[in-house]
Design an enzyme around this catalytic site. Structure first.
Site, short mmCIF file in Angstrom:
data_model
loop_
_atom_site.label_atom_id
_atom_site.label_comp_id
_atom_site.label_asym_id
_atom_site.label_seq_id
_atom_site.Cartn_x
_atom_site.Cartn_y
_atom_site.Cartn_z
N GLY A 1 52.19 35.60 37.00
CA GLY A 1 51.20 34.58 36.62
C GLY A 1 50.21 35.08 35.58
O GLY A 1 49.99 34.45 34.54
N ARG A 2 49.60 36.23 35.84
CA ARG A 2 48.56 36.73 34.93
C ARG A 2 49.13 37.30 33.64
O ARG A 2 48.39 37.68 32.75
CB ARG A 2 47.68 37.75 35.65
CG ARG A 2 48.45 38.88 36.30
CD ARG A 2 47.61 39.60 37.34
NE ARG A 2 48.36 40.59 38.10
CZ ARG A 2 49.12 40.31 39.16
NH1 ARG A 2 49.24 39.06 39.57
NH2 ARG A 2 49.74 41.26 39.82
N HIS B 1 20.81 41.67 26.32
CA HIS B 1 19.52 41.10 26.75
C HIS B 1 19.51 40.87 28.25
O HIS B 1 18.67 40.13 28.76
CB HIS B 1 19.26 39.80 25.99
CG HIS B 1 19.08 40.03 24.54
ND1 HIS B 1 17.85 40.20 23.95
CD2 HIS B 1 20.00 40.20 23.55
CE1 HIS B 1 18.00 40.44 22.65
NE2 HIS B 1 19.29 40.45 22.39
N LYS C 1 45.86 31.65 49.64
CA LYS C 1 46.57 30.37 49.61
C LYS C 1 46.89 29.89 51.03
O LYS C 1 46.99 28.71 51.28
CB LYS C 1 47.85 30.50 48.79
CG LYS C 1 47.55 30.67 47.28
CD LYS C 1 48.79 30.66 46.42
CE LYS C 1 48.42 30.93 44.97
NZ LYS C 1 49.50 30.76 44.02
N GLU D 1 43.68 42.06 39.71
CA GLU D 1 44.76 41.51 40.52
C GLU D 1 45.99 42.42 40.44
O GLU D 1 46.79 42.47 41.36
CB GLU D 1 45.10 40.11 40.02
CG GLU D 1 45.79 39.27 41.07
CD GLU D 1 45.89 37.81 40.65
OE1 GLU D 1 44.85 37.13 40.65
OE2 GLU D 1 46.98 37.36 40.31
N GLU E 1 45.14 23.71 44.98
CA GLU E 1 44.11 23.29 44.03
C GLU E 1 44.73 22.50 42.87
O GLU E 1 44.25 21.44 42.49
CB GLU E 1 43.38 24.52 43.44
CG GLU E 1 42.56 25.31 44.42
CD GLU E 1 43.38 26.38 45.16
OE1 GLU E 1 44.61 26.23 45.27
OE2 GLU E 1 42.76 27.36 45.63
N LYS F 1 53.26 28.09 38.47
CA LYS F 1 54.51 28.84 38.61
C LYS F 1 55.28 28.36 39.84
O LYS F 1 56.45 28.07 39.79
CB LYS F 1 54.19 30.34 38.69
CG LYS F 1 55.41 31.22 38.83
CD LYS F 1 55.02 32.68 38.73
CE LYS F 1 56.18 33.58 39.10
NZ LYS F 1 55.87 35.00 38.99
#
Ligand code: G6Q
Length: 549
Positions: free
Chosen positions: A267-268, A384, A512, A353, A212, A206
């Site tokens: 973003g999400r 399990h 960041k 978030e 990264e 964005k």
């Protein structure tokens, strides 16, 4: 803003809670044969059974009253109208515009956003068609076979989750890869599997400033150029998705290869925007549109259905009941579907978030719990592993069990086993097992006396553990779209009740910034900065370990 804990419904619910916490769901089911019928709801291809919760009609009335007193009806209108409800960033919140299939105008700063939404969708469609049909060729005139998505957080998890979930709908020639981690390993391993001539890199960010993503994208570009040996070839193999055209151009991607979205897409919440490009490349325009259609069905339902029959509102308010009254700070997402194995991680980001906040929109601190810790795994694997704690541990954590009804596409005999487990778990969480039932069971196995009695307390299950069962007719683009949108709106509702801004993420921004100084120190570009002794020591250890390099 109104003080949540001073609202009449908040207090009334506390009075009710004193009695309600004593109730066992077993008794609630026994005393009301219609309970499942009454506490079930269908929206599009989704069915929600919320009957296995520690609620009564009085609880639901109180919770819906609380939603009204907290101003939910007005807040829903504000969001759909494009008002700037993300106040700390002064932005509208309009993921609903991205799937506004009726095309009714939605204005931000006096401008209808729909024409630009449609125009980007059209460009995405054309591009996806060219790549999928084999018309778009790489630098040696070969069709694209591999898509590598480079992005992180909201620019990774949504497309990754959807592409994994809808794999049976994917293009048979297309292999999807997702690189988010900057550790080098993920990109290195991915590059081993692909060929420069047939790979398309989609760089998604964005802001186009995320370290990264930019680091991975630069390394991928170097790798590519070492093979193609022609700068011009980059245009055929790198596209970008961003809101920041300048940064994309500075990076060296031609803006004609950039797909745009806007600051009012969080973003999400962005998989519906151009960030969904890898989804469209994999599934095709038609299936992507179906995903949007499914979300639109849920949007319309959320906007128009009375709260008492509103799926996101019910999910949210029942969640509030546990978080704020029972004090359960965790919530489990358990999809009984391997294709949905990334759903827990996706919902984890979406919820934690958005609502992992302790400051209300007016700047005052909250004096109650907010977002639960979201965790989970495919249900059958969870059974399990961690389900032990859910059955007999000291934490009471509500669980969403998610499955598809139709066995379409499954191997013979598998789907029945899967669904038998979903239903059996939900029943066991609700009923539990009494000491009397355990005694009978052990006696039937031939045990008796002291040995039997010694075992009884260990095999008792208190039950009364809440679950929502969310069933799809089938996991297809439309139903997945509805499912994701239901969670998005659930999270929005909870944010409204708590009076927090669900759409900023200052904690992520902090991450960041933080590493920048230390990165400078580790690479020798910065002199040692002031740190506590622990951080100094860790930096020293790094230096020692990398002395010879
Ligand atoms: C999402 C968050 C965060 C963001 C990533 C990537 O809502 O803000 O997860 O998506 O940090 O950011 P960019 O897309 O700007 O690279």
């Amino acid at each position: 803003m109104s003080e949540l804990t001073q609202l009449p419904a908040w207090q009334k619910l506390w009075d009710h809670f004193a009695d309600a916490k004593q109730l066992h769901m077993r008794e609630l089911f026994e005393s009301d044969p219609e309970r499942a019928e009454r506490y079930g709801l269908e929206v599009g291809g989704l069915f929600l059974d919320y009957s296995k919760n520690r609620i009564t009609d009085e609880t639901l009335q109180g919770l819906m009253q609380l939603a009204r007193e907290a101003g939910l009806p007005e807040r829903i209108k504000s969001m759909f109208k494009g008002e700037k409800i993300n106040t700390t960033e002064n932005r509208a919140v309009l993921h609903v515009a991205l799937r506004n299939r009726t095309n009714s105008p939605i204005f931000v700063d006096g401008e209808d956003v729909m024409p630009k939404v449609n125009s980007v969708l059209e460009r995405m469609g054309k591009f996806a068609h060219a790549v999928r049909s084999g018309e778009w060729l790489g630098y040696t005139n070969q069709p694209i076979t591999d898509i590598v998505n480079i992005g992180i957080g909201g620019s990774d998890l949504g497309p990754l989750m959807v592409c994994s979930a809808l794999r049976p709908f994917g293009h048979p020639r297309m292999n999807m890869h997702f690189v988010s981690n900057v550790d080098g390993a993920q990109l290195k391993e991915t590059l081993k599997k692909v060929h420069s001539e047939t790979t398309l890199f989609v760089v998604e960010s964005k802001t186009f400033t995320t370290q990264e993503t930019l680091t991975n994208a630069l390394t991928a570009r170097d790798w590519f150029l070492q093979r193609a040996r022609d700068e011009k070839a980059v245009a055929k193999h790198f596209v970008a998705v961003s809101t920041n055209q300048k940064a994309v151009a500075d990076f060296g991607i031609d803006p004609s290869n950039m797909f745009e979205f806007w600051d009012w897409v969080g973003g999400r919440y962005s998989l519906w925007s151009a960030i969904g490009l890898p989804i469209m490349l994999y599934l095709g325009e038609e299936n992507f549109t179906e995903l949007l259609n499914g979300a639109h069905i849920m949007d319309q339902h959320f906007r128009n259905a009375p709260f008492e029959q509103n799926m996101p509102v019910l999910l949210a308010m029942i969640g509030i009941w546990y978080i704020n009254y029972f004090g359960g700070g965790s919530h489990v997402i358990a999809p009984y579907d391997q294709y949905l194995h990334r759903l827990p991680a996706f919902i984890q980001q979406l919820d934690m978030e958005s609502n992992g906040k302790q400051t209300r929109t007016d700047g005052s601190p909250v004096n109650f719990e907010t977002a639960p810790i979201i965790w989970g795994e495919t249900g059958i694997n969870g059974q399990h592993a961690f389900f032990q704690l859910l059955h007999q541990g000291t934490h009471i954590s509500p669980i969403d069990l998610i499955a598809s009804l139709e066995s379409r596409g499954s191997l013979p005999g598998h789907h029945e086993i899967l669904l038998a487990n979903v239903f059996a778990q939900a029943e066991a969480f609700m009923r539990g097992k009494t000491a009397e039932e355990v005694r009978e069971e052990l006696a039937a196995q031939g045990m008796k006396g002291e040995a039997l009695e010694a075992l009884v307390p260990h095999k008792v299950f208190a039950g009364n553990r809440p679950t929502n069962t969310l069933l799809m007719s089938f996991l297809d683009p439309r139903n997945l779209g509805s499912l994701i949108a239901a969670y998005e709106h659930k999270i929005f509702v909870q944010g409204v009740i708590w009076g927090i801004n669900s759409f900023d993420q200052w904690g992520v921004e902090l991450g960041k910034q933080l590493a920048k100084t230390i990165h400078g120190e580790l690479t020798g570009k910065l002199k040692s900065a002031e740190h506590d002794s622990s951080t100094r020591r860790l930096i020293q250890l790094y230096r020692q370990a990398n002395k010879s390099k």
